[in-house]
Structures are given as C-alpha cells and as structure tokens.
Design a protein around this motif. Structure first.
Motif, PDB file in Angstrom:
ATOM      1  N   ALA A 164       0.837  -1.200   0.000  1.00 54.21           N
ATOM      2  CA  ALA A 164       0.000   0.000   0.000  1.00 54.21           C
ATOM      3  C   ALA A 164       0.873   1.253   0.000  1.00 54.21           C
ATOM      4  CB  ALA A 164      -0.913  -0.013   1.219  1.00 54.21           C
ATOM      5  N   ARG A 165       0.222   2.377  -0.146  1.00 46.01           N
ATOM      6  CA  ARG A 165       0.919   3.664  -0.194  1.00 46.01           C
ATOM      7  C   ARG A 165       1.490   4.005   1.183  1.00 46.01           C
ATOM      8  NH1 ARG A 165      -3.222   6.859  -0.953  1.00 46.01           N
ATOM      9  NH2 ARG A 165      -3.032   7.942   1.001  1.00 46.01           N
ATOM     10  N   ASN A 166       2.762   4.369   1.216  1.00 44.32           N
ATOM     11  CA  ASN A 166       3.361   4.834   2.473  1.00 44.32           C
ATOM     12  C   ASN A 166       3.181   6.351   2.573  1.00 44.32           C
ATOM     13  OD1 ASN A 166       5.513   6.114   1.021  1.00 44.32           O
ATOM     14  ND2 ASN A 166       6.705   4.223   1.061  1.00 44.32           N
ATOM     15  N   ASP A 167       3.643   6.939   3.665  1.00 35.40           N
ATOM     16  CA  ASP A 167       3.453   8.380   3.838  1.00 35.40           C
ATOM     17  C   ASP A 167       4.444   9.217   3.041  1.00 35.40           C
ATOM     18  OD1 ASP A 167       1.134   8.221   5.301  1.00 35.40           O
ATOM     19  OD2 ASP A 167       2.146   8.223   7.245  1.00 35.40           O
ATOM     20  N   SER A 169       4.102   3.248  -3.171  1.00 34.83           N
ATOM     21  CA  SER A 169       3.625   1.918  -2.788  1.00 34.83           C
ATOM     22  C   SER A 169       4.841   1.015  -2.718  1.00 34.83           C
ATOM     23  CB  SER A 169       2.606   1.403  -3.803  1.00 34.83           C
ATOM     24  OG  SER A 169       1.460   2.226  -3.784  1.00 34.83           O
ATOM     25  N   ALA A 170       5.636   1.218  -1.665  1.00 35.90           N
ATOM     26  CA  ALA A 170       6.901   0.518  -1.478  1.00 35.90           C
ATOM     27  C   ALA A 170       7.375   0.772  -0.050  1.00 35.90           C
ATOM     28  CB  ALA A 170       7.941   1.038  -2.472  1.00 35.90           C
ATOM     29  N   PHE A 171       8.505   0.169   0.303  1.00 40.76           N
ATOM     30  CA  PHE A 171       9.126   0.458   1.592  1.00 40.76           C
ATOM     31  C   PHE A 171       9.734   1.848   1.544  1.00 40.76           C
ATOM     32  CE2 PHE A 171      12.957   0.626   4.235  1.00 40.76           C
ATOM     33  CZ  PHE A 171      12.424   0.304   5.467  1.00 40.76           C
ATOM     34  N   GLY A 172       9.571   2.603   2.617  1.00 42.49           N
ATOM     35  CA  GLY A 172      10.211   3.902   2.785  1.00 42.49           C
ATOM     36  C   GLY A 172      10.923   3.897   4.123  1.00 42.49           C
TER      37      GLY A 172
END
Length: 182
Positions: free
Chosen positions: A116-119, A123-126
């Motif tokens: 899902a969308r991160n902040d 749509s990945a690891f942040g």
C-alpha cells in the motif's frame, strides 16, 4: 462447588505440565534488533537522509491457529504529524510464507501480495528519516496474522485504511521495534 473443582483441576494440570501454551508468535530479523539503532540500510534516501532505503529481512514463526494470510507494517509513532508515519504496509501474503528477504520489492514479494501507499507517497518500503535533532524515533515492524485470505484493498490504500482492516481481522501480532535518530 463445581466451579471450585474445575478451577482446582485446571490449576493442577497447569502446575504439573498437563496444559501446554501455544507457541509464541515471534518475529526476527537479520537486519535489525529489538530496541537497537537501525543501520543506514533501512534509512530513507531523500528528505535529507542518505540511506539505502531497503526493507529489512524478516522471519516469523508460531502464528495462531487459523491464520489464513499475513501482513507487514512499519510504523513510526514518534513522527511529528499528529498521526505517526507509515513506512511500509504489505498485505495478502499467503499463510505458507514465513519470511521476506531484505530489500523486498513488489517484484520479489509472493504473487498476490500488495504494497500500500506509504506516507512518502509510494507503494513501497520507505526507510527511517526522522527530523534532524529529534530524539531517536521508534520504528515498529509488525507481522499480522490474519483470519482472512485477502484484504479488499489495492496499492493506493493509505496506511490508516490498511491499519483499520488489519485490526478488524487480526488473530495475532509479532513485533520488533528498531530505533533511528540523526
């Protein structure tokens, strides 16, 4: 009277090893340790941070009976936003999966898994990237054992919406908390 006899019998079994607790649902990582500072590998590249922005390696065991799928979240409750910061949400991981490799991406996750969308808006690891000068932030990495095969969401879902459905379908959680400050 029956209640006292039943309680006495249960306590007797417990004291003499007749009752066995279910195995604990646990989470481990070769890339991070509970309560320890994270390395540059899990730090964001951008917003003034210069890390490798790689998702941590994770492995878990002891999920509750009835687990039909898993999800993973990485959340910073210390972000100065009033609502924390979602760094990663992955869901619809099959119940047969018990680990993800370090640096996991959409291409390396199992078929059907959704990020899902991160902040950060991806749509990945942040990775971690707290404001300079803040006390080290906590990065809560959680594996969720779920009672459903799939969450009815896509890669555009917000962390808050994913969290809502995770809490509605959770059987158990295993968590590691890493730290990072700059």
């Amino acid at each position: 009277m029956l209640t006292i006899r039943l309680l006495t019998a249960v306590l007797g079994l417990a004291l003499h090893g007749g009752l066995h607790a279910a195995p604990a649902f646990t989470l481990a990582s070769t890339d991070m340790a509970e309560g320890k500072m994270m390395t540059a590998s899990q730090v964001f590249h951008g917003f003034g941070c210069t890390g490798a922005n790689l998702a941590p390696q994770l492995s878990w065991s002891g999920a509750p009976a009835g687990t039909r799928s898993y999800a993973i979240t990485v959340y910073d409750p210390d972000a100065p936003t009033g609502s924390g910061w979602w760094h990663w949400s992955v869901f619809n991981l099959p119940a047969t999966i018990h680990s993800v490799a370090g640096g996991a991406t959409a291409a390396s996750l199992p078929a059907g898994a959704v990020q899902a969308r991160n902040d950060f808006g991806d749509s990945a690891f942040g990775g971690a990237c707290p404001p300079a000068g803040d006390q080290p932030h906590r990065y809560q990495v959680t594996v969720w054992a779920l009672k459903v095969d799939k969450l009815p969401l896509d890669q555009h879902a917000s962390g808050a919406l994913v969290g809502y459905l995770l809490n509605a379908n959770v059987l158990g959680k295993a968590q590691l908390t890493g730290l990072y400050g700059r």
